[in-house]
Design a protein around this motif. Structure first.
Motif, PDB file in Angstrom:
ATOM      1  N   ALA A   1      36.640  42.851  39.181  1.00  0.00           N
ATOM      2  CA  ALA A   1      35.352  42.724  38.502  1.00  0.00           C
ATOM      3  C   ALA A   1      35.213  43.766  37.400  1.00  0.00           C
ATOM      4  CB  ALA A   1      34.215  42.854  39.518  1.00  0.00           C
ATOM      5  N   GLY A   2      35.681  44.980  37.661  1.00  0.00           N
ATOM      6  CA  GLY A   2      35.650  46.007  36.625  1.00  0.00           C
ATOM      7  C   GLY A   2      36.523  45.655  35.436  1.00  0.00           C
ATOM      8  N   VAL A   3      37.723  45.141  35.694  1.00  0.00           N
ATOM      9  CA  VAL A   3      38.622  44.733  34.608  1.00  0.00           C
ATOM     10  C   VAL A   3      37.962  43.674  33.736  1.00  0.00           C
ATOM     11  CG1 VAL A   3      40.788  43.547  34.094  1.00  0.00           C
ATOM     12  CG2 VAL A   3      40.749  45.338  35.819  1.00  0.00           C
ATOM     13  N   VAL A   4      37.384  42.658  34.373  1.00  0.00           N
ATOM     14  CA  VAL A   4      36.789  41.544  33.624  1.00  0.00           C
ATOM     15  C   VAL A   4      35.572  42.002  32.829  1.00  0.00           C
ATOM     16  CG1 VAL A   4      35.564  39.356  33.885  1.00  0.00           C
ATOM     17  CG2 VAL A   4      37.670  39.778  35.162  1.00  0.00           C
ATOM     18  N   LEU A   5      34.675  42.754  33.462  1.00  0.00           N
ATOM     19  CA  LEU A   5      33.469  43.190  32.761  1.00  0.00           C
ATOM     20  C   LEU A   5      33.799  44.109  31.595  1.00  0.00           C
ATOM     21  CD1 LEU A   5      31.044  43.842  35.757  1.00  0.00           C
ATOM     22  CD2 LEU A   5      30.957  41.970  34.107  1.00  0.00           C
TER      23      LEU A   5
ATOM     24  N   PRO B   1      40.019  34.633  51.027  1.00  0.00           N
ATOM     25  CA  PRO B   1      40.037  33.613  49.966  1.00  0.00           C
ATOM     26  C   PRO B   1      39.220  33.991  48.747  1.00  0.00           C
ATOM     27  CG  PRO B   1      38.777  32.854  51.878  1.00  0.00           C
ATOM     28  CD  PRO B   1      39.481  34.100  52.286  1.00  0.00           C
ATOM     29  N   ALA B   2      38.119  34.747  48.940  1.00  0.00           N
ATOM     30  CA  ALA B   2      37.322  35.179  47.789  1.00  0.00           C
ATOM     31  C   ALA B   2      38.138  36.097  46.884  1.00  0.00           C
ATOM     32  CB  ALA B   2      36.051  35.881  48.260  1.00  0.00           C
ATOM     33  N   ALA B   3      38.839  37.064  47.488  1.00  0.00           N
ATOM     34  CA  ALA B   3      39.649  37.987  46.698  1.00  0.00           C
ATOM     35  C   ALA B   3      40.816  37.272  46.022  1.00  0.00           C
ATOM     36  CB  ALA B   3      40.157  39.118  47.590  1.00  0.00           C
ATOM     37  N   LEU B   4      41.501  36.405  46.761  1.00  0.00           N
ATOM     38  CA  LEU B   4      42.624  35.676  46.173  1.00  0.00           C
ATOM     39  C   LEU B   4      42.156  34.735  45.073  1.00  0.00           C
ATOM     40  CD1 LEU B   4      44.767  34.818  49.344  1.00  0.00           C
ATOM     41  CD2 LEU B   4      45.245  36.525  47.578  1.00  0.00           C
ATOM     42  N   GLY B   5      40.996  34.087  45.291  1.00  0.00           N
ATOM     43  CA  GLY B   5      40.459  33.217  44.245  1.00  0.00           C
ATOM     44  C   GLY B   5      40.118  33.979  42.980  1.00  0.00           C
ATOM     45  N   GLY B   6      39.486  35.141  43.133  1.00  0.00           N
ATOM     46  CA  GLY B   6      39.184  35.971  41.969  1.00  0.00           C
ATOM     47  C   GLY B   6      40.437  36.418  41.246  1.00  0.00           C
TER      48      GLY B   6
ATOM     49  N   ALA C   1      30.768  37.772  39.746  1.00  0.00           N
ATOM     50  CA  ALA C   1      29.507  37.955  40.466  1.00  0.00           C
ATOM     51  C   ALA C   1      29.605  37.400  41.881  1.00  0.00           C
ATOM     52  CB  ALA C   1      28.364  37.273  39.713  1.00  0.00           C
ATOM     53  N   LEU C   2      30.311  36.269  42.026  1.00  0.00           N
ATOM     54  CA  LEU C   2      30.444  35.653  43.346  1.00  0.00           C
ATOM     55  C   LEU C   2      31.278  36.517  44.289  1.00  0.00           C
ATOM     56  CD1 LEU C   2      29.990  33.304  45.256  1.00  0.00           C
ATOM     57  CD2 LEU C   2      31.958  32.151  44.218  1.00  0.00           C
ATOM     58  N   VAL C   3      32.442  36.983  43.820  1.00  0.00           N
ATOM     59  CA  VAL C   3      33.275  37.786  44.713  1.00  0.00           C
ATOM     60  C   VAL C   3      32.600  39.120  45.032  1.00  0.00           C
ATOM     61  CG1 VAL C   3      35.429  36.701  43.982  1.00  0.00           C
ATOM     62  CG2 VAL C   3      34.637  38.738  42.791  1.00  0.00           C
ATOM     63  N   THR C   4      31.887  39.682  44.048  1.00  0.00           N
ATOM     64  CA  THR C   4      31.146  40.915  44.326  1.00  0.00           C
ATOM     65  C   THR C   4      30.071  40.675  45.365  1.00  0.00           C
ATOM     66  OG1 THR C   4      31.526  41.736  42.072  1.00  0.00           O
ATOM     67  CG2 THR C   4      29.725  42.737  43.309  1.00  0.00           C
TER      68      THR C   4
ATOM     69  N   VAL D   1      34.604  51.867  42.276  1.00  0.00           N
ATOM     70  CA  VAL D   1      35.936  51.270  42.388  1.00  0.00           C
ATOM     71  C   VAL D   1      36.264  50.495  41.116  1.00  0.00           C
ATOM     72  CG1 VAL D   1      37.410  49.691  43.693  1.00  0.00           C
ATOM     73  CG2 VAL D   1      35.744  51.122  44.892  1.00  0.00           C
ATOM     74  N   GLY D   2      35.314  49.675  40.653  1.00  0.00           N
ATOM     75  CA  GLY D   2      35.541  48.893  39.447  1.00  0.00           C
ATOM     76  C   GLY D   2      35.595  49.715  38.178  1.00  0.00           C
ATOM     77  N   LEU D   3      35.178  50.961  38.246  1.00  0.00           N
ATOM     78  CA  LEU D   3      35.224  51.840  37.075  1.00  0.00           C
ATOM     79  C   LEU D   3      36.516  52.645  37.036  1.00  0.00           C
ATOM     80  CD1 LEU D   3      33.839  53.172  34.618  1.00  0.00           C
ATOM     81  CD2 LEU D   3      32.799  54.783  36.218  1.00  0.00           C
ATOM     82  N   VAL D   4      36.881  53.231  38.167  1.00  0.00           N
ATOM     83  CA  VAL D   4      38.008  54.157  38.197  1.00  0.00           C
ATOM     84  C   VAL D   4      39.343  53.427  38.134  1.00  0.00           C
ATOM     85  CG1 VAL D   4      39.172  55.902  39.591  1.00  0.00           C
ATOM     86  CG2 VAL D   4      36.678  55.878  39.458  1.00  0.00           C
ATOM     87  N   ILE D   5      39.501  52.383  38.937  1.00  0.00           N
ATOM     88  CA  ILE D   5      40.803  51.741  39.075  1.00  0.00           C
ATOM     89  C   ILE D   5      41.313  51.132  37.765  1.00  0.00           C
ATOM     90  CG2 ILE D   5      42.088  49.941  40.288  1.00  0.00           C
ATOM     91  CD1 ILE D   5      41.409  52.413  41.963  1.00  0.00           C
ATOM     92  N   PRO D   6      40.510  50.330  37.028  1.00  0.00           N
ATOM     93  CA  PRO D   6      41.051  49.777  35.780  1.00  0.00           C
ATOM     94  C   PRO D   6      41.509  50.837  34.783  1.00  0.00           C
ATOM     95  CG  PRO D   6      39.061  48.594  36.422  1.00  0.00           C
ATOM     96  CD  PRO D   6      39.165  49.785  37.318  1.00  0.00           C
TER      97      PRO D   6
END
Length: 348
Positions: A82-86, A215-220, A260-263, A276-281
């Motif tokens: 989600a961080g990468v995409v946003l 499945p949510a994580a794999l789908g994302g 938004a759905l996976v989050t 997590v979405g800020l630091v990792i990307p």
């Protein structure tokens, strides 16, 4: 040839690293469990082996720690993606689900279903969290658009700052709504449990949660990989993406809805986990570069490893007590956030 060799090595190393992290997350805790015991339990459960294992150890491994490690991995993967995409869509290095109000909105939606009975039983926690996440992000976008209406060209920095400020305002609003719902509708025992959950809590997750999180994580992940070229194009702006033949509006809408759905799914299980979405990307961009063909899988793996490690720390850092995992991620993420701000200021 060097690039192909690195990709082949990554194909082998990634599952091994994830497997090692899952074993560590299962073995380390209030009481340590030997790895050979874990392997015997897995053999008994998955392949019908008949190794002699203590029933208490088997229950702890299968019903508590392994499911917890799997959900932690899925949550870390989802938040990092989600961080990468946003960050690509908004062209803002500070964008992530936590700062953009998505996590706060998802928390409000989940609490409204859990405590206030929103939907009269027709809504699940995940559905309520998704509705809250969508509402929060929509509000943030509208507020940012109103604050930076007509910006462009030399005012791009002002527009980027408006998005972050709008995200902070949206987060505070929905955090206040969550607190109001808890104060109005929850008893003292419920309030304690919900407040602990809001800080990030993996203690209550089981295999039923993992069956939804995986499945949510794999789908994302698959959606991000499928649109990796579009994400590269979005980093140069929507006009550049359109000139490259990208269907800007539908792809942007799809990516935002998917994230938004996976989050929302993850927040409905474990609460809001920040940074997590800020630091990792940012860490992965430093290691593998900015092309999303490498950045997406690297961030997914690093997010999983990071959150499993944070979960381990939350169980062992204070003897006899389990800390909310959000405390650990914030202790790591807040200094990283400050570093990004300082570096961004020096670069301007």
């Amino acid at each position: 040839m060097t690039f192909i060799r690195l990709r082949l090595n990554g194909c082998w190393l990634a599952p091994l690293m994830l497997l090692a992290a899952l074993l560590a997350g299962t073995a380390i805790g209030e009481t340590s469990i030997p790895v050979d015991t874990i392997l015997k339990v897995l053999a008994n459960k998955l392949w019908g082996a008949e190794y002699a294992v203590d029933r208490i150890d088997a229950g702890i491994i299968w019903n508590y720690r392994l499911s917890r490690a799997v959900v932690a991995a899925c949550c870390g993967t989802s938040l990092a993606l989600a961080g990468v995409v946003l960050q690509a869509l908004l062209r803002n290095p500070l964008a992530d689900p936590y700062l953009m109000g998505i996590s706060a909105g998802a928390s409000t939606g989940a609490v409204a279903v859990m405590v206030a009975g929103l939907g009269a039983g027709a809504l699940t926690l995940s559905a309520g969290a998704f509705a809250g996440a969508g509402l929060a992000f929509g509000l943030v976008v509208l507020l940012a658009h109103a604050a930076s209406s007509g910006t462009g060209g030399g005012r791009g920095t002002q527009a980027a700052g408006a998005i972050i400020l709008a995200g902070i305002a949206g987060s505070q609003l929905f955090n206040a709504l969550t607190a109001f719902i808890i104060a109005k509708s929850a008893n003292a025992e419920q309030a304690r449990g919900i407040l602990f959950w809001l800080l990030g809590n993996l203690s209550g997750v089981r295999w039923t949660d993992a069956a939804l999180a995986l499945p949510a994580a794999l789908g994302g992940l698959l959606i991000c990989l499928w649109h990796r070229r579009a994400l590269d194009a979005f980093t140069f702006g929507t006009d550049s993406a359109a000139s490259m033949g990208i269907a800007v509006r539908p792809i942007r809408a799809l990516l935002i809805i998917a994230m938004a759905l996976v989050t929302a799914v993850m927040v409905s299980m474990v609460g809001a986990i920040g940074f997590v979405g800020l630091v990792i990307p940012h860490a992965m961009r430093f290691i593998v570069g900015s092309q999303h063909v490498r950045l997406v899988p690297a961030s997914a793996l690093a997010g999983a490893l990071f959150l499993i490690g944070a979960d381990i720390l939350s169980r062992v850092i204070v003897p006899g007590q389990v800390l909310p995992i959000g405390v650990i991620t914030s202790l790591i993420g807040a200094p990283a956030f400050a570093l990004i701000l300082v570096r961004g200021r020096r670069a301007t």
